[in-house]
Design a protein around this motif. Structure first.
Motif, short mmCIF file in Angstrom:
data_model
loop_
_atom_site.label_atom_id
_atom_site.label_comp_id
_atom_site.label_asym_id
_atom_site.label_seq_id
_atom_site.Cartn_x
_atom_site.Cartn_y
_atom_site.Cartn_z
N ALA A 1 0.83 -1.21 0.00
CA ALA A 1 0.00 0.00 0.00
C ALA A 1 0.86 1.26 0.00
O ALA A 1 0.56 2.25 -0.68
CB ALA A 1 -0.94 -0.01 1.20
N PHE A 2 1.96 1.24 0.77
CA PHE A 2 2.85 2.40 0.75
C PHE A 2 3.61 2.50 -0.57
O PHE A 2 3.87 3.60 -1.07
CB PHE A 2 3.83 2.33 1.94
N MET A 3 3.94 1.34 -1.16
CA MET A 3 4.54 1.37 -2.49
C MET A 3 3.61 2.04 -3.49
O MET A 3 4.04 2.82 -4.35
CB MET A 3 4.86 -0.06 -2.96
N ALA A 4 2.33 1.73 -3.36
CA ALA A 4 1.33 2.33 -4.27
C ALA A 4 1.31 3.84 -4.14
O ALA A 4 1.13 4.57 -5.13
CB ALA A 4 -0.05 1.74 -3.99
N CYS A 5 1.48 4.33 -2.89
CA CYS A 5 1.50 5.78 -2.69
C CYS A 5 2.67 6.41 -3.46
O CYS A 5 2.51 7.41 -4.17
CB CYS A 5 1.64 6.11 -1.20
N GLY A 6 3.86 5.81 -3.30
CA GLY A 6 5.02 6.35 -4.00
C GLY A 6 4.89 6.25 -5.50
O GLY A 6 5.25 7.18 -6.24
N LEU A 7 4.37 5.12 -5.97
CA LEU A 7 4.22 4.90 -7.41
C LEU A 7 3.20 5.87 -8.01
O LEU A 7 3.43 6.45 -9.09
CB LEU A 7 3.80 3.45 -7.65
N ALA A 8 2.07 6.05 -7.32
CA ALA A 8 1.03 6.96 -7.82
C ALA A 8 1.53 8.40 -7.85
O ALA A 8 1.22 9.16 -8.78
CB ALA A 8 -0.22 6.85 -6.94
N GLU A 9 2.29 8.78 -6.81
CA GLU A 9 2.79 10.15 -6.75
C GLU A 9 3.79 10.41 -7.87
O GLU A 9 3.71 11.42 -8.58
CB GLU A 9 3.46 10.37 -5.39
N HIS B 1 -4.33 12.55 -1.09
CA HIS B 1 -5.16 12.59 -2.30
C HIS B 1 -4.49 11.86 -3.46
O HIS B 1 -4.36 12.40 -4.57
CB HIS B 1 -5.49 14.03 -2.68
N LEU B 2 -4.11 10.61 -3.18
CA LEU B 2 -3.46 9.78 -4.20
C LEU B 2 -4.44 8.73 -4.72
O LEU B 2 -5.13 8.07 -3.94
CB LEU B 2 -2.23 9.09 -3.60
N PRO B 3 -4.51 8.53 -6.04
CA PRO B 3 -5.49 7.62 -6.64
C PRO B 3 -5.04 6.16 -6.57
O PRO B 3 -4.42 5.63 -7.51
CB PRO B 3 -5.58 8.11 -8.08
N VAL B 4 -5.35 5.50 -5.47
CA VAL B 4 -5.00 4.09 -5.27
C VAL B 4 -6.29 3.27 -5.23
O VAL B 4 -7.17 3.55 -4.43
CB VAL B 4 -4.20 3.89 -3.98
#
Length: 567
Positions: free
Chosen positions: A59-67, A97-100
């Motif tokens: 889930a934290f990887m998704a934050c970095g990837l989305a950003e 406000h990250l689209p995950v």
């Protein structure tokens, strides 16, 4: 070994719509319940898939990837507590406000709480973890599939609706090992338009369907009229639509005929307003919704665009100086020919509407109780300055009288009229014990039963007289005792008169319509048989008695019987 897509339809819809909306980055965690999803995407070269054993890290990887990528990222995990590990990362995504898009896979919902291994309840989420959460069950029928299409479109669009943020899909699996679908099906895609990227309007017949709607301004009406003139459109209305422009088509009478008269089918339906009141019969190849809230509303499961904007701005955008409208003449000519064939009707709510609707005074307000009364008064036109309302939001019988009185008290300079059935009237009787202003005109249609359940085309008609006691509540409220309401009105200083025949009604109609120095109630006693007969007469002026129609009906019947027998 060749690998194809799963045959689980809800997963196929998800995969197909991710591609249609341009979402390709996926972070997958190992498990069994998400194999249908992961197994369908890992051999599709479109997707970029990353592996993460720890769901919290994923889930934290998704934050970095989305950003960094500035695009949505999908998470997928199995059942049990795997999804709980998404909570910290999704909370981070929520506040940044990250689209995950978190896709948690799950077993059949009936196993929750029954000590079945590896299944937990994901029906509720923390308010600051995801913007919205969707339960996507397995698909067993066409309605299941269409709900799934709408819901997954909604979930994907919600990633960027308003402020961006995470969204949750709880995806049910049947553990199918049939990865046999060689070509990924295409499903209906829904897009959101916000003042840019307007799609080209389809050619053909266009229907603007207006659900319950507040009073239109002159500018809004002009915008709709201009659009209709340019785009071969007609405005499909019931009484509570409240559009009174040049292209109004009160469609219930024509489109309720047993035979299609060429006014039911449209290449595009544009839906404005809210819950409609008439159960109108029409069909659109696709639908566009226009509302400033921009929310996905898909009552007919054919939505393709939602326009988050004011109605007036939408219609003006698609209007030019050209003139192209033939459909309004078709609708009007068809209706006129049909009205010339209306037979003699029995004494009923339908007959009363036929004799009264056009005489409702100008600039007044008309309230209609739901179902039978609302349906019937949509067969006959009221004057163009009359505003019409009904409790179609929750669609219950419990508060129509109170809503009517509230409106009348607020606007005491305007005459207020209400048509109400006996069950609805007595259900909401308490309001009469308040002080009622003299601009109130009640018409109580008392047939001693819930006529909705006695109509020839209602499900309860199957039971005949056996529907009376419990389904239709026959015999309540004095069972048409002429003294019950009269005594009540005498005590409450409400002018009362009653009619039991066409002749008596005709003699009293003008008294009911006229201004008075006291509230007025006219009680009209009818029978459920006359009510049903009148409805049937109005719906069967044009009937389809062809052999093809009979064959179609009998074929449907045989299919239903097979389903019941399980063959």
């Amino acid at each position: 070994m060749n690998h194809y897509y799963t045959d689980e339809i809800n997963t196929l819809v998800l995969v197909s719509l991710l591609k249609a909306h341009g979402i390709k980055k996926v972070i997958a965690s190992p498990g069994t319940t998400n194999i249908s999803f992961v197994g369908s995407i890992q051999f599709d070269p479109y997707f970029e898939i990353y592996s993460a054993v720890d769901e919290r890290a994923a889930a934290f990887m998704a934050c970095g990837l989305a950003e960094e990528a500035d695009e949505p990222v999908v998470l997928t995990c199995t059942g049990a507590t795997a999804s709980r590990n998404y909570i910290p990362g999704l909370t981070e995504a929520y506040y940044r406000h990250l689209p995950v898009l978190a896709v948690t896979s799950t077993q059949h919902g009936g196993r929750i709480g029954n000590y079945v291994a590896q299944i937990i309840d994901r029906s509720e989420q923390f308010s600051d973890m995801v913007k919205k959460s969707y339960q996507i069950s397995a698909v067993y029928c066409e309605e299941d599939k269409q709900y799934t299409v709408t819901a997954i479109n909604d979930a994907i669009l919600e990633l960027y609706h308003g402020e961006a943020g995470p969204v949750h899909i709880n995806l049910f699996t049947t553990y199918s090992n049939n990865f046999v679908i060689k070509e990924l099906p295409r499903f209906r895609v829904i897009y959101r338009v916000i003042n840019q990227d307007f799609p080209k309007i389809p050619k053909g017949n266009i229907g603007i369907f207006v659900g319950a709607h507040e009073k239109f301004t002159a500018e809004e009406t002009a915008a709709i009229d201009g659009f209709c003139k340019t785009n071969n459109a007609v405005v499909i209305c019931d009484q509570i639509s409240n559009y009174r422009g040049k292209y109004r088509f009160l469609a219930n009478f024509v489109n309720s005929q047993e035979r299609d008269l060429g006014t039911r089918y449209f290449d595009l339906i544009i839906y404005i307003g809210y819950v409609h009141g008439a159960y109108l019969n029409f069909y659109g190849k696709e639908a566009w919704r226009v509302n400033r809230d921009g929310v996905i509303r898909d009552p007919y499961r054919n939505l393709t665009y939602v326009f988050e904007m004011e109605e007036q701005d939408f219609f003006e955008h698609y209007t030019d100086e050209s003139e192209n409208n033939t459909i309004i003449k078709t609708c009007y000519d068809t209706e006129q020919k049909l009205r010339e064939k209306i037979p003699e009707l029995p004494f009923s709510n339908m007959w009363i509407a036929k004799e009264t609707a056009q005489y409702i005074p100008e600039n007044s307000v008309l309230h209609l109780s739901i179902l039978n009364t609302l349906r019937i008064w949509n067969y006959f036109e009221t004057p163009s300055s009359v505003l019409c309302y009904s409790n179609s939001g929750g669609y219950g019988i419990d508060g129509c009288v109170s809503s009517f009185i509230g409106s009348a008290i607020t606007n005491q300079d305007i005459e207020h009229f209400m048509i109400v059935g006996d069950l609805s009237f007595f259900y909401d009787l308490d309001t009469l014990f308040n002080e009622i202003p003299p601009n109130v005109h009640f018409m109580l249609i008392n047939n001693g039963v819930g006529t909705e359940f006695k109509n020839y085309n209602h499900r309860a008609a199957y039971f005949g007289a056996d529907a009376d006691k419990f389904m239709a509540a026959k015999g309540h409220n004095g069972f048409k005792n002429p003294d019950v309401v009269k005594s009540l009105c005498d005590n409450l200083k409400i002018r009362y008169f009653s009619a039991t025949s066409k002749e008596e009604f005709a003699a009293l109609k003008d008294n009911w319509l006229a201004k008075s120095n006291a509230p007025v109630l006219m009680e009209v006693f009818t029978t459920d048989k006359n009510e049903s007969d009148a409805l049937k007469l109005m719906n069967s002026i044009e009937s389809d008695t062809s052999m093809k129609s009979k064959f179609k009906r009998s074929t449907v019947g045989r299919i239903i019987k097979k389903i019941i027998r399980g063959s």
